[in-house]
Scaffold this active site. Structure first.
Site, short mmCIF file in Angstrom:
data_model
loop_
_atom_site.label_atom_id
_atom_site.label_comp_id
_atom_site.label_asym_id
_atom_site.label_seq_id
_atom_site.Cartn_x
_atom_site.Cartn_y
_atom_site.Cartn_z
N CYS A 2 0.85 -1.18 0.00
CA CYS A 2 0.00 0.00 0.00
C CYS A 2 0.90 1.24 0.00
O CYS A 2 1.94 1.28 0.65
CB CYS A 2 -0.93 0.09 1.19
SG CYS A 2 -2.10 -1.26 1.27
N ARG A 27 3.81 -0.36 -4.89
CA ARG A 27 3.57 -0.88 -3.55
C ARG A 27 2.27 -1.69 -3.45
O ARG A 27 2.00 -2.33 -2.43
CB ARG A 27 3.53 0.26 -2.53
CG ARG A 27 4.79 1.09 -2.49
CD ARG A 27 4.67 2.17 -1.47
NE ARG A 27 4.61 1.62 -0.13
CZ ARG A 27 5.66 1.32 0.61
NH1 ARG A 27 6.87 1.50 0.13
NH2 ARG A 27 5.51 0.82 1.81
N TRP A 75 -2.74 -2.81 -1.69
CA TRP A 75 -2.48 -4.24 -1.83
C TRP A 75 -3.34 -4.90 -0.76
O TRP A 75 -3.08 -4.73 0.44
CB TRP A 75 -1.00 -4.56 -1.61
CG TRP A 75 -0.66 -5.99 -1.93
CD1 TRP A 75 -0.33 -6.51 -3.14
CD2 TRP A 75 -0.61 -7.08 -1.00
NE1 TRP A 75 -0.10 -7.85 -3.03
CE2 TRP A 75 -0.26 -8.24 -1.74
CE3 TRP A 75 -0.85 -7.22 0.37
CZ2 TRP A 75 -0.13 -9.49 -1.15
CZ3 TRP A 75 -0.71 -8.48 0.96
CH2 TRP A 75 -0.35 -9.59 0.20
N ASN A 101 -1.36 2.42 5.58
CA ASN A 101 -0.48 1.35 5.10
C ASN A 101 -0.03 0.57 6.31
O ASN A 101 0.55 1.14 7.23
CB ASN A 101 0.73 1.95 4.37
CG ASN A 101 1.80 0.91 4.08
OD1 ASN A 101 1.48 -0.25 3.87
ND2 ASN A 101 3.05 1.33 4.07
N GLY A 102 -0.34 -0.72 6.33
CA GLY A 102 0.05 -1.55 7.47
C GLY A 102 -1.09 -2.47 7.84
O GLY A 102 -1.99 -2.71 7.03
N GLU A 485 16.86 -18.40 -7.84
CA GLU A 485 16.47 -17.07 -8.30
C GLU A 485 15.89 -17.12 -9.72
O GLU A 485 14.88 -16.48 -10.02
CB GLU A 485 17.68 -16.12 -8.23
CG GLU A 485 17.46 -14.73 -8.77
CD GLU A 485 16.39 -13.92 -8.04
OE1 GLU A 485 15.82 -14.41 -7.05
OE2 GLU A 485 16.10 -12.79 -8.49
N LYS A 489 12.07 -15.92 -10.64
CA LYS A 489 11.80 -14.89 -11.66
C LYS A 489 10.73 -15.38 -12.63
O LYS A 489 9.81 -14.65 -12.99
CB LYS A 489 13.07 -14.55 -12.44
CG LYS A 489 14.06 -13.68 -11.70
CD LYS A 489 13.70 -12.23 -11.76
CE LYS A 489 13.79 -11.44 -10.50
NZ LYS A 489 13.59 -11.92 -9.20
N GLU A 492 7.24 -15.58 -10.91
CA GLU A 492 6.56 -14.36 -10.49
C GLU A 492 6.14 -13.46 -11.65
O GLU A 492 5.10 -12.84 -11.57
CB GLU A 492 7.38 -13.57 -9.46
CG GLU A 492 8.69 -13.02 -9.96
CD GLU A 492 9.45 -12.25 -8.89
OE1 GLU A 492 8.84 -11.68 -7.99
OE2 GLU A 492 10.69 -12.23 -8.97
N HIS A 508 16.08 -38.18 -6.74
CA HIS A 508 15.53 -38.63 -5.46
C HIS A 508 14.04 -38.30 -5.36
O HIS A 508 13.50 -38.18 -4.27
CB HIS A 508 16.31 -38.02 -4.30
CG HIS A 508 17.74 -38.47 -4.28
ND1 HIS A 508 18.11 -39.74 -3.89
CD2 HIS A 508 18.87 -37.86 -4.68
CE1 HIS A 508 19.42 -39.88 -4.02
NE2 HIS A 508 19.91 -38.74 -4.50
N LYS A 608 5.69 -4.63 -4.28
CA LYS A 608 7.14 -4.51 -4.16
C LYS A 608 7.64 -4.70 -2.73
O LYS A 608 8.65 -5.34 -2.51
CB LYS A 608 7.56 -3.14 -4.69
CG LYS A 608 9.04 -2.90 -4.68
CD LYS A 608 9.74 -3.69 -5.76
CE LYS A 608 11.23 -3.54 -5.74
NZ LYS A 608 11.87 -4.66 -6.45
C1 F6R Z 1 11.41 -11.16 -6.09
C2 F6R Z 1 11.44 -10.15 -5.06
C3 F6R Z 1 11.06 -10.56 -3.68
C4 F6R Z 1 11.90 -9.80 -2.65
C5 F6R Z 1 11.38 -10.10 -1.24
C6 F6R Z 1 12.17 -9.38 -0.18
O1 F6R Z 1 11.77 -10.64 -7.34
O2 F6R Z 1 11.73 -9.01 -5.30
O3 F6R Z 1 11.16 -11.93 -3.49
O4 F6R Z 1 13.23 -10.16 -2.79
O5 F6R Z 1 10.04 -9.73 -1.14
O6 F6R Z 1 12.05 -8.00 -0.31
P1 F6R Z 1 13.09 -7.02 0.35
O7 F6R Z 1 14.39 -7.26 -0.32
O8 F6R Z 1 12.54 -5.65 0.08
O9 F6R Z 1 13.13 -7.36 1.80
#
Ligand code: F6R
Length: 613
Positions: A2, A27, A75, A101-102, A485, A489, A492, A508, A608
């Site tokens: 948010c 956000r 969000w 926000n929260g 990773e 990617k 997501e 396994h 984010k």
């Molecule tokens: C994936 C991604 C998330 C963040 C995770 C932690 O592309 O960006 O998995 O890595 O939400 O976020 P931060 O780094 O802001 O604590």
């Protein structure tokens, strides 16, 4: 999660609020709304879905007149994304308007109390409880500040609240705890926002509020109060980075722009910390005496930041000979971790506000460990709570899927490995020099990779492979961490189901899922394990898999003997190879997402910064 923004000044508020929300949409983007205090009191507009809908509804802000207002991009946590659940929320008697926000954790108890005292609710949100609680105390106290003080005493959880009162046409109040909030000072105008980009077009003078702080703008003046209710003075900080850092700058998506920004971000993160051929971490408190006493290092983080920690385990153990355990923050905090003053806890976070990571950090502090945070957002909660902080100078990362933050976090782990390995004497002079030399060269090597031809090749691969529904990423040692990773990617942003497995582990269990044409991405960047990984590739090929291989340029002739398609990366120091290997995987996911018609920068259900547990 948010984004909130508020404006008080002489200009029309609505266009400024919309502009601010556009910068905060990363956000959360389930719904958006604004409330402007106009000639006839509060005017509210909100829509389910993207901000563009709100923009259209109020004609870019022109349809709402008034120079005081608050806005929100959501969000969803409590209640589905809908107009009814969108912020701002207005209290029962129309006295209070709130954006939040929260999470108000005790909202159900408060709601019951407020219902019994004549308040009514139209949404499923926890925020509406805050609006009604503020109104309840406002009716008792007759003063907004006094009401807010009493209300926050009752609120449990996290909040950044922007508050308007129908009886106070020249007043904007804001309060924060465990959710970010900044205040901006312009010429005859003031702002509140969840993040700097929202207000950077209007001012560079900002104050980062501390937990428990309140700010009251009234009749052109700003009053700050700390958590004890004492009036305090705040000295604004000057933001020096440019707005262009938070704009697309000609790229079709933030993600692609940020992939291309990696060389610059790496240079910025590394170069200041290498002086006279040595790593210099400034005033970080890691003395040789302290380091010699360390029995274990935890790396605590979420998502991609945790995957950086998984690479870090191999790097730090090899260079420092200390056991390293990467652990998810959400697990760490409830696992009764065994730690004390002989444990170094490294916390990694781009946003510096991830709820689980912040809570884990506080837990580690309480248990007596030394905490060192690797953070991108300056002044964020995590950067303030840790004993030491090393900033990644990646600049604002806007795309939901991280790329440049991941790369810079990894580069900080290399710096740390060199620094600690040197202090402990676990790295020989030759090893130290070879690794540092490679680290200095890394930004240029990465920049050289990002050619039009390289991208076109990966785009073509994505076009050929876009219809695969299940993908396995396999690799050994450092490569197995990179696979985590690469797989995230793809999930997501391209919405492709994928799994990352240590290559030796496939037989396994999961190999039973390999069928004709199942896509397997095999990362083979550790030279001494190349043949072993190729053996695993043969096993999946024997069961019908199509294999996309990834290795260093020197092994091209070798890899093409075994795989169906391949990607190459330049060769660097073996421990630094993951920094280059991850890049084609980022680009592959980007083009897979495009080929599958996905919204690359704003993937569904995500936001984010994750400020809820
Ligand atoms: C994936 C991604 C998330 C963040 C995770 C932690 O592309 O960006 O998995 O890595 O939400 O976020 P931060 O780094 O802001 O604590």
């Amino acid at each position: 999660m948010c984004g909130i923004v508020g404006y008080i000044g002489k200009q029309q508020a609505a266009p400024i609020l919309l502009d601010g929300l556009a910068k905060l949409e990363y956000r959360g983007y389930d719904s958006a709304g604004v409330c402007v205090y106009g000639e006839n009191g509060f005017e509210v507009a909100k829509v389910k879905g993207r901000l563009a809908g709100l923009n259209e509804m109020i004609d870019g802000g022109a349809a709402m007149r008034g120079s005081l207002g608050i806005g929100h991009t959501r969000w969803a946590t409590h209640g589905a994304p809908s107009q009814r659940n969108s912020h701002p929320h207005i209290s029962t008697n129309g006295k209070i308007s709130v954006v939040h926000n929260g999470i108000i954790e005790n909202y159900l108890i408060l709601k019951e109390y407020l219902l019994a005292h004549g308040k009514s609710f139209v949404s499923d949100t926890d925020t509406e409880v805050a609006a009604n609680l503020l109104e309840y105390y406002y009716e008792l106290e007759g003063d907004l500040l006094a009401a807010a003080r009493r209300a926050v005493e009752k609120l449990a959880g996290s909040y950044a609240l922007g508050i308007l009162c129908a009886d106070c046409p020249n007043t904007l109040l804001a309060v924060k705890k465990d959710s970010p909030l900044i205040v901006g000072f312009g010429h005859e105008e003031n702002f509140i926002a969840s993040d700097v980009p929202a207000i950077l077009r209007y001012t560079r003078e900002v104050v980062y509020l501390n937990d428990g702080d309140m700010v009251l703008f009234r009749d052109g003046e700003a009053e700050f109060y700390n958590k004890l209710g004492e009036e305090v003075e705040k000295i604004p900080e000057h933001i020096s980075w440019e707005m262009s850092a938070a704009e697309k700058g000609g790229f079709p998506h933030f993600m692609l722009k940020e992939i291309f920004e990696q060389p610059k971000a790496l240079r910025a993160t590394i170069s200041d910390r290498v002086k006279g051929g040595r790593v210099d971490l400034g005033d970080v408190h890691l003395s040789p005496e302290y380091l010699r006493g360390i029995r274990r290092i935890y790396i605590v983080a979420c998502g991609s930041a945790y995957y950086v920690g998984c690479v870090g385990k191999y790097i730090l153990e090899k260079t420092c000979r200390i056991p390293v355990e990467p652990i998810l923050a959400s697990e760490f905090r409830y696992s009764e971790p065994v730690l004390g003053d002989d444990t170094l806890v490294i916390i990694i976070s781009q946003s510096g506000e991830t709820a689980d990571t912040l809570a884990a950090l506080r837990e580690a502090n309480e248990l007596g460990a030394h905490t060192l945070a690797i953070v991108n957002v300056v002044g964020s909660a995590i950067s303030k709570a840790a004993h030491d902080v090393i900033y990644t100078w990646a600049g604002p990362e806007i795309a939901v899927a991280t790329t440049k933050a991941y790369s810079t976090q990894l580069s900080v782990l290399y710096l740390l490995a060199l620094y600690i390995g040197d202090l402990l004497g676990t790295l020989s002079v030759e090893e130290y020099e070879a690794m540092l030399h490679a680290l200095n060269k890394l930004p240029d090597l990465l920049a050289d990779m990002l050619t039009e031809d390289y991208l076109a090749h990966i785009k073509q691969l994505a076009a050929e492979l876009k219809d695969n529904h299940d993908v396995f990423f396999i690799g050994r040692n450092l490569d197995s961490a990179t696979c985590l990773e690469g797989s995230l990617k793809l999930k997501e942003i391209a919405y492709v189901h994928s799994e990352a497995y240590a290559a030796g582990e496939l037989k396994h269990g999961p190999i039973s899922l390999i069928e004709d044409k199942t896509l397997v991405v095999a990362v083979a960047g550790v030279p001494e394990l190349f043949e072993k990984t190729m053996s695993n590739v043969k096993e999946v090929k024997a069961r019908g898999a199509e294999v996309l291989g990834l290795t260093t340029a020197d092994l091209e002739d070798e890899i093409k003997k075994t795989v169906d398609r391949y990607l190459l990366v330049p060769k660097t120091h073996p421990l630094l190879q993951p920094s280059l290997n991850v890049v084609p995987l980022q680009i592959f996911s980007y083009y897979m997402a495009l080929a599958r018609g996905c919204d690359v920068d704003k993937p569904r259900n995500l936001a984010k910064s994750v400020t809820v547990e």
